[in-house]
Structures are given as C-alpha cells and as structure tokens.
Design a protein around this motif. Structure first.
Motif, PDB file in Angstrom:
ATOM      1  N   LEU A  33       1.833  47.250  67.626  1.00 51.47           N
ATOM      2  CA  LEU A  33       2.790  47.771  66.640  1.00 51.47           C
ATOM      3  C   LEU A  33       4.141  47.072  66.738  1.00 51.47           C
ATOM      4  N   ILE A  34       4.671  46.729  65.570  1.00 50.83           N
ATOM      5  CA  ILE A  34       6.081  46.349  65.463  1.00 50.83           C
ATOM      6  C   ILE A  34       6.661  47.221  64.368  1.00 50.83           C
ATOM      7  N   ALA A  35       7.649  48.034  64.712  1.00 47.24           N
ATOM      8  CA  ALA A  35       8.308  48.843  63.692  1.00 47.24           C
ATOM      9  C   ALA A  35       9.793  48.524  63.722  1.00 47.24           C
ATOM     10  N   VAL A  36      10.343  48.186  62.572  1.00 49.11           N
ATOM     11  CA  VAL A  36      11.779  47.916  62.492  1.00 49.11           C
ATOM     12  C   VAL A  36      12.418  48.907  61.532  1.00 49.11           C
ATOM     13  N   GLU A  37      13.397  49.632  62.075  1.00 49.89           N
ATOM     14  CA  GLU A  37      14.096  50.678  61.338  1.00 49.89           C
ATOM     15  C   GLU A  37      15.506  50.207  61.056  1.00 49.89           C
ATOM     16  N   ASP A  38      15.953  50.290  59.796  1.00 47.67           N
ATOM     17  CA  ASP A  38      17.343  49.893  59.549  1.00 47.67           C
ATOM     18  C   ASP A  38      18.066  50.907  58.682  1.00 47.67           C
ATOM     19  N   ASP A  39      19.377  50.803  58.616  1.00 44.34           N
ATOM     20  CA  ASP A  39      20.174  51.683  57.767  1.00 44.34           C
ATOM     21  C   ASP A  39      20.768  50.884  56.602  1.00 44.34           C
ATOM     22  N   GLY A  40      20.004  49.906  56.134  1.00 39.44           N
ATOM     23  CA  GLY A  40      20.460  49.060  55.023  1.00 39.44           C
ATOM     24  C   GLY A  40      20.303  49.757  53.677  1.00 39.44           C
ATOM     25  N   CYS A  41      20.335  48.960  52.605  1.00 34.22           N
ATOM     26  CA  CYS A  41      20.388  49.519  51.248  1.00 34.22           C
ATOM     27  C   CYS A  41      19.083  50.153  50.774  1.00 34.22           C
ATOM     28  N   GLY A  42      17.958  49.847  51.460  1.00 29.61           N
ATOM     29  CA  GLY A  42      16.679  50.434  51.050  1.00 29.61           C
ATOM     30  C   GLY A  42      16.050  49.712  49.869  1.00 29.61           C
ATOM     31  N   ILE A  43      14.809  50.133  49.533  1.00 31.26           N
ATOM     32  CA  ILE A  43      14.087  49.547  48.397  1.00 31.26           C
ATOM     33  C   ILE A  43      13.707  50.693  47.456  1.00 31.26           C
ATOM     34  N   PRO A  44      14.077  50.609  46.183  1.00 31.46           N
ATOM     35  CA  PRO A  44      13.715  51.687  45.250  1.00 31.46           C
ATOM     36  C   PRO A  44      12.194  51.844  45.170  1.00 31.46           C
ATOM     37  N   ALA A  45      11.707  53.081  45.026  1.00 31.53           N
ATOM     38  CA  ALA A  45      10.265  53.356  45.063  1.00 31.53           C
ATOM     39  C   ALA A  45       9.449  52.446  44.134  1.00 31.53           C
ATOM     40  N   PRO A  46       9.876  52.263  42.858  1.00 30.77           N
ATOM     41  CA  PRO A  46       9.041  51.451  41.960  1.00 30.77           C
ATOM     42  C   PRO A  46       8.918  50.001  42.425  1.00 30.77           C
ATOM     43  N   GLN A  47       9.871  49.559  43.291  1.00 34.44           N
ATOM     44  CA  GLN A  47       9.836  48.162  43.717  1.00 34.44           C
ATOM     45  C   GLN A  47       9.054  47.948  45.001  1.00 34.44           C
ATOM     46  N   LEU A  48       8.653  49.052  45.641  1.00 39.50           N
ATOM     47  CA  LEU A  48       7.948  48.901  46.923  1.00 39.50           C
ATOM     48  C   LEU A  48       6.710  48.000  46.805  1.00 39.50           C
ATOM     49  N   PRO A  49       5.850  48.239  45.782  1.00 39.57           N
ATOM     50  CA  PRO A  49       4.650  47.383  45.699  1.00 39.57           C
ATOM     51  C   PRO A  49       5.009  45.922  45.409  1.00 39.57           C
ATOM     52  N   ILE A  50       6.113  45.729  44.675  1.00 37.31           N
ATOM     53  CA  ILE A  50       6.497  44.346  44.347  1.00 37.31           C
ATOM     54  C   ILE A  50       6.952  43.605  45.604  1.00 37.31           C
ATOM     55  N   ALA A  51       7.634  44.344  46.493  1.00 41.52           N
ATOM     56  CA  ALA A  51       8.128  43.712  47.724  1.00 41.52           C
ATOM     57  C   ALA A  51       6.991  43.094  48.530  1.00 41.52           C
ATOM     58  N   LEU A  52       5.781  43.675  48.392  1.00 44.30           N
ATOM     59  CA  LEU A  52       4.644  43.172  49.163  1.00 44.30           C
ATOM     60  C   LEU A  52       3.936  42.006  48.482  1.00 44.30           C
ATOM     61  N   LYS A  53       4.317  41.727  47.245  1.00 44.59           N
ATOM     62  CA  LYS A  53       3.672  40.624  46.521  1.00 44.59           C
ATOM     63  C   LYS A  53       4.185  39.276  47.002  1.00 44.59           C
ATOM     64  N   ARG A  54       3.320  38.264  46.917  1.00 43.60           N
ATOM     65  CA  ARG A  54       3.777  36.912  47.259  1.00 43.60           C
ATOM     66  C   ARG A  54       4.767  36.426  46.216  1.00 43.60           C
ATOM     67  N   HIS A  55       5.700  35.627  46.669  1.00 44.52           N
ATOM     68  CA  HIS A  55       6.728  35.035  45.808  1.00 44.52           C
ATOM     69  C   HIS A  55       7.543  36.088  45.065  1.00 44.52           C
ATOM     70  N   ALA A  56       7.720  37.261  45.685  1.00 46.68           N
ATOM     71  CA  ALA A  56       8.580  38.269  45.062  1.00 46.68           C
ATOM     72  C   ALA A  56       9.802  38.467  45.944  1.00 46.68           C
ATOM     73  N   THR A  57      10.971  38.217  45.385  1.00 44.53           N
ATOM     74  CA  THR A  57      12.205  38.330  46.173  1.00 44.53           C
ATOM     75  C   THR A  57      13.349  38.834  45.315  1.00 44.53           C
ATOM     76  N   SER A  58      14.287  39.529  45.953  1.00 38.71           N
ATOM     77  CA  SER A  58      15.490  39.959  45.233  1.00 38.71           C
ATOM     78  C   SER A  58      16.642  39.005  45.519  1.00 38.71           C
ATOM     79  N   LYS A  59      16.360  37.926  46.296  1.00 39.68           N
ATOM     80  CA  LYS A  59      17.479  37.159  46.856  1.00 39.68           C
ATOM     81  C   LYS A  59      17.869  35.904  46.075  1.00 39.68           C
ATOM     82  N   ILE A  60      16.930  35.315  45.365  1.00 40.64           N
ATOM     83  CA  ILE A  60      17.301  34.204  44.485  1.00 40.64           C
ATOM     84  C   ILE A  60      16.574  34.368  43.149  1.00 40.64           C
ATOM     85  N   VAL A  61      17.131  33.775  42.106  1.00 37.77           N
ATOM     86  CA  VAL A  61      16.417  33.784  40.835  1.00 37.77           C
ATOM     87  C   VAL A  61      16.188  32.376  40.294  1.00 37.77           C
ATOM     88  N   SER A  62      16.915  31.399  40.864  1.00 31.57           N
ATOM     89  CA  SER A  62      16.754  30.039  40.338  1.00 31.57           C
ATOM     90  C   SER A  62      16.874  29.023  41.466  1.00 31.57           C
TER      91      SER A  62
END
Ligand code: ATP
Ligand code: MG
Length: 634
Positions: A60-89
């Motif tokens: 097990l590796i579990a990492v807990e943070d107090d950052g901004c979080g991920i909105p529920a509808p975006q959770l499945p997208i976060a697990l997709k390949r090539h899906a990121t909130s950090k760059i768009v171009s």
C-alpha cells in the motif's frame, strides 16, 4: 514440411495493454508512485502531506493531502490517460510551473494496481470515493483535499512484480523520494508512516529558519553546520542553497540534491559544474554534498525529455555549468578562519605585517625536491615531473614575484601580494593602529611553538590550533600565483628540435582549431603532415618533461571540455606544482613572528582551509577535547 512464409498480422492492442505498456515508463517501483503522488499533492497546493506505506510500499501507498481536491464529476477523468488540468497547449508546456503536465501518472498507476481516489473540494456536500477498478463512485467522509491509495502494485503483471527488491530496499527508495520533495518544499509539512509506525515527521517553519530546519531534519544537523550558504546570480540563472565544505565530502554521492525550478533533477551539466567547483579543494574521489536550487526562466529548460522527469535539457548548458561552478566556488573561497571574524582579522593582518619580521615567501633554491604526479589531483597530465624542473619552477616563481624584499620593504611586499582587502587595510593604516596582542582575538590565534619542524602550534580562545605549515603555505603561494596569472601568460619555451608524433585525425583537428588556447597554455602544436603533429613549444616550467605526452593529454582535454575549462585546469595544475616547490619545507625553523605572519596570511587567503591537494591545513583542538584527554572536569 515448411509452412508458406505469411507476414504476421498487424493488430491494434487492447486499451488495457496499451496502458500497461505505457505505465512501465512512469511506474518502475513503489518509489515512482510516491514521487508522482507527492508531485500531485504539491501541485494541488497542499501544506500538509501524510504518506502511509505497507510492505515497503508494495502492499500500500496512500498519500493524503489538504490541497484543492478534485470535483466528483472529474474523478473518472483524472484516471484517464492524457487527462490533465495543468496544461492545455504546447505553449503552456514551454512555461510549465507545475510538477505534472502529461496526465499520465494516475492512469499508469491505475493500470498496474488496485487504486482509489478519495477527494473533496471546498463547498461540496461531502467527499467522493472513486474505485479505479470498477469506476464506481460513492459519497464518503473526508475534509477538503485528496487521498490516493495504490494497493498491490503490479498484482496484475507478475513479471514486473518479480523485479521488485526486498521491502526494506523499496522502502528506502520511497524515503529517498520523500526526502527529495521535502528538501524542495520546506513550507510543506510531511509525515511518513510505515506499517502503522511513524518513520519521519518534518514540520514546516516560516522563512529562512524553516528552510535550515528542514535541511537539518532531512540531512542532519551536520549538513547545516558544515556547509556554506549560496545565493548567486549568473546571467539568467539564480543558484541558491547550501554547499558542503570540502571536509564534509563523503565517499558516496548520496547527498547531492539539485533542483531546477523546484524539480529534483539528475543532470550531468549540474553535477559536473558542482564537481569542478571542488576541483581545487577536494581530495581524490571524495564526493561533495549540496542542496542547490536553480531558478531560471522555464523557457530555458525543457522538462519534457524523460518519462520520470528526472532529466531535463537546458537551452544553454554552458550558462548552467558556469553558474553552478561559480556559485559554489565563490562561496567556498572564503576560509573558515576569515568567516569567523573577517574584519578583525584583516585589520590585524595589516597591522601585523607592518610590524613583524614577516615570513620570506620566496623559497630557498636548495629546497629538496618533492615528487608529485600530474595525475595526483585527477588531472590528465600524466607527466611525472623530473628533478631538474624544480630549479625552473623556482625561477618562474622569482620571475613572478621578484627577489625577496629587504626587511623594511616586507610590509609592503606582504600587503601588495596578499588578499586585496589586506592591501587596502595596510595602506590606509600604516603603523598607527596596533592593537595589543592580548586584547585582540585572532581566528587562528597566536603562534606559541613549532612542533617537529612540521606543525605550528597556536593558541586561540577555544584552545589549541594546529597548522600543517607546508600545506598552509602551499595554498597561500598557489592562490597568489593564480591571482598573478590572471594578468600574465604562462611563459613558453620553443623546443630546439620539435617533437613529432603520429596523431589521430581528431587530435589534428583539435590542434588546428585551438591554436590560440594552446598558446595561452604555452604550447605550440602544428601539423607536419596529414598524420603527424609536431610540438614546437612547451610551458617553460615543463620544458624537461615529455612534450608529446603533454601535448596528447592537453589535446584530449580540449576535445572533451570547453577551452576555458581546460585553460583554467591546466593553469591551476601548473601553478599547483610550482606552489608546492615554492612553499616552506618541513624542518625549516620558523621564528614566532614568521609563524604569526603565516597564520595571518591564512586568515586572509581564499580556500586556505585546504591545501592544494584537498587536505586540511589546520585543526582546532578545543579546551573541552584537551580536558577530556586528561579526564578533567570543568
Ligand atoms: N492530489 C491531487 N489533488 C488535486 N488534484 C489532483 C491530485 N492528483 C491528481 N489530480 C488531478 O488529476 C489530474 C491527473 O493527474 P496525473 O498525475 O495523472 O496527471 P498530471 O499531474 O496532470 O501530469 P503527470 O502525468 O505529468 O503527473 C491532474 O492534472 C489533477 O488535475
Ligand atoms: Mg501528476
């Protein structure tokens, strides 16, 4: 019977397999998961990160943070390949300020482990939990922030699981990943648990204090006490951090942390730049220690060259090399004795050299020859100097310094040859300020005796100072020669009969393209034919050596390094040898005044804590240590 030779059929790979193959690049072992999850937590603005591990991170590796979080509808997208909130171009990639940018990490982990994401954003009615295997989402309890759990790494790819090492080894790698992040971000608190027990807890403290505290927490108090502060700008590169003093160097390169715009990197240019800063002060194969942060415009560095982002490519690697080298070199140049009470020392040095019967710096021409190999300091000049070189070296020294001055001139002689600040102090205060010896505290103390013709013993407020007089003087002479050589050229001597040798096309090309640099080094090498080079002139101080061997090693250096580095290294090498001959010999009787003069010069000379071979020139033996020797309580 042979089958007809049909071509194999080309098929598209199933998505799962594509992901698993791609994952191999990002996730190699538990530590890679730790690295990626910490990157994500920091990108989310976390101030407090807790890591929980089981079985060295394999279970097990579990990492807990107090950052901004991920909105529920975006959770499945976060697990997709090539899906990121950090760059768009692609342009964003050129100025990327986050650790992540590919949108690969979570997808990679999800394809080789049992994974879940638990996250809550500000204003949401609850947290939500996403099971990576099933894609199922349900409400759950949690404060704002994210917990990522990665269980049973490589359970679905047993072949890769076999490559993992013991739990202890994997745990050690995980800890190294945490240390790298913790050193980069002192303003974030980290806690690490393994098998339910707390392993490390590093709290954040504000400002400079917090940063030093973090260094001490992660690398030990010793790192902080035996390193110097670095804050150096060189063109577009800003280098900050701490670099260990030469005596803090280690057998292994396990305390070398370099960051580029906050990202931990392993980079040859950086390592080499650092290494070259220590060239002049570090003994043999010892490894320097440092934690250095390089800041530069993100457009000057390409971070997208390695799947784990540990390597980068600089637009101008030379400027980075120079920045590293100069940043460390200039910080290390200040001797410890000077940093203890530099102003005091310099003031007194001025007064002292005006009054004392100062140490004669020009060596006695009858001094016994000290054999020294060119390769001794890891240089590639293999020529062993011959005995008769020493006379030449000595006359070179005289040519640079002139004959030893008369007693009444010595004050000037000392100050004008010494550190510039000493010179200023002495001219402005010829003989008016003369603090009494009792009231003045010298960093290296007052000389009290000479031991066995080798050591100077001195007394300071902390106890006893022991100085290796030859080693110390050698450094002083060397630094002085270097200063002088900045303005003078190495003198060159034409060979009566040029030495011809069979050369490779590469050597010939180097010789032809570097005539000017070679001339600076006192060498003249030219082509005799398409396959032969001739050495026509060599540095005067090396006239007795093997000219061909010298030419070959210089050409090899020039082919490998940039010209400025070679010139500097070769010059330093030649000067070091000259300095060795020029320094006071063991067994020479010194008067107390001479000893004091040497101590004062040490205090005012750059790098005087080490001799030219990286050995220490002096040691402090404290009263406490002396008391302990005699079992004396205080
Ligand atoms: N701890 C976290 N807190 C908030 N958002 C997160 C967290 N971890 C991941 N995310 C979100 O999930 C997205 C995907 O994460 P992932 O690590 O796969 O890709 P990335 O960080 O964008 O790029 P890279 O593959 O280079 O790491 C992120 O872009 C981010 O929006
Ligand atoms: Mg990421």
């Amino acid at each position: 019977m042979t089958e007809p030779n049909h071509p194999p059929i080309i098929r598209e790979l199933p998505d799962v397999l594509i992901s698993q193959i791609a994952a191999g690049e990002v996730v190699e072992r538990p530590a890679s998961v730790v690295r990626e999850l910490l990157d994500n937590a920091l990108d989310a603005g976390a101030k407090q990160i807790t890591l929980r591990l089981l079985g060295g991170g394999i279970r097990l590796i579990a990492v807990e943070d107090d950052g901004c979080g991920i909105p529920a509808p975006q959770l499945p997208i976060a697990l997709k390949r090539h899906a990121t909130s950090k760059i768009v171009s692609l342009e964003d990639l050129e100025s990327v300020a986050t650790m992540g940018f590919r949108g690969e990490a979570l997808a990679a982990m999800n394809s080789v482990s049992e994974m879940s994401l638990l996250s809550r954003v500000e204003g949401a009615p609850s947290a939500f939990l996403l099971e990576g295997q099933t894609g199922e989402i349900r409400p759950a309890a949690r404060a704002v922030g994210t917990t990522v759990e990665v269980k049973e790494l490589f359970f679905s790819t047993p072949a890769r699981r076999h490559f993992l090492k013991s739990e202890n080894t994997e745990l050690a790698h995980c800890m190294e990943a945490v240390r790298r992040h913790a050193l980069a971000r002192p303003e974030v608190s980290f806690a690490v648990w393994h098998e339910g027990k707390i392993l490390e807890q590093w709290r954040s403290h504000p400002g400079e204090v917090g940063w030093n505290q973090r260094l001490a927490d992660v690398l030990g108090e010793d790192f902080v006490t035996s390193s110097v502060n670095i804050d150096f700008r060189s063109g577009p590169v800003h280098v900050r951090g701490r670099a260990g003093t030469p005596d803090a160097a280690r057998a292994r390169a396990d305390q070398q942390f370099a960051y580029v715009n906050g990202r931990f990197v392993r980079d040859k240019v950086i390592t080499h730049g650092a290494r070259s800063a220590y060239e002049d002060v570090l003994h043999g194969h010892r490894q320097p220690v440092y934690v250095l942060y390089l800041q530069m415009d993100p457009a000057r560095v390409d971070v997208n060259v390695h799947p784990t982002k540990i390597e980068v490519r600089f637009r101008d690697s030379r400027e980075v090399h120079q920045a590293m080298r100069h940043a460390i070199e200039s910080a290390l140049a200040v001797p410890r004795a000077q940093s203890i009470s530099s102003s005091q020392a310099l003031e007194q040095a001025a007064a002292d050299t005006n009054t004392s019967n100062a140490l004669r710096l020009t060596p006695s021409p009858n001094a016994p020859q000290m054999q020294r190999s060119w390769s001794q300091r890891g240089m590639s000049f293999e020529t062993q100097r011959r005995n008769d070189d020493s006379a030449q070296a000595l006359s070179d020294l005289k040519a640079l310094w002139g004959e030893p001055p008369k007693v009444e001139e010595q004050a000037n002689y000392f100050s004008s040859n010494g550190a510039s600040s000493t010179a200023e102090a002495s001219t402005s205060a010829p003989s008016t300020i003369q603090p009494s010896p009792e009231t003045h505290e010298w960093p290296l103390g007052r000389a009290i005796a000479q031991l066995q013709g080798v050591y100077i013993l001195a007394e300071n407020s902390q106890g006893l100072v022991v100085v290796d007089m030859h080693a110390a003087h050698e450094r002083i002479v060397y630094e002085r020669l270097k200063q002088q050589l900045d303005t003078t050229q190495i003198s060159s001597q034409p060979l009566l009969i040029p030495s011809a040798f069979a050369a490779t096309p590469h050597e010939i090309a180097t010789a032809e393209s570097c005539t000017e640099v070679l001339a600076q080094l006192g060498l003249e090498i030219s082509a005799l034919s398409a396959k032969t080079l001739a050495v026509r002139a060599v540095p005067t101080s090396l006239a007795q050596g093997d000219a061909v061997e010298l030419a070959r090693s210089v050409l090899a250096e020039l082919a490998q390094h940039d010209a400025a580095t070679v010139v500097q290294r070769a010059q330093n090498e030649i000067l070091a040898t000259m300095a060795c001959h020029g320094a006071v010999r063991a067994n020479r009787k010194l008067t107390l005044d001479e000893m004091n003069a040497l101590l004062r010069q040490m205090e005012a000379t750059d790098r005087s804590d080490q001799c030219n071979h990286g050995r220490p020139t002096w040691r402090q033996v404290s009263m406490r240590e002396l008391d302990a020797l005699f079992l004396r309580g205080r």
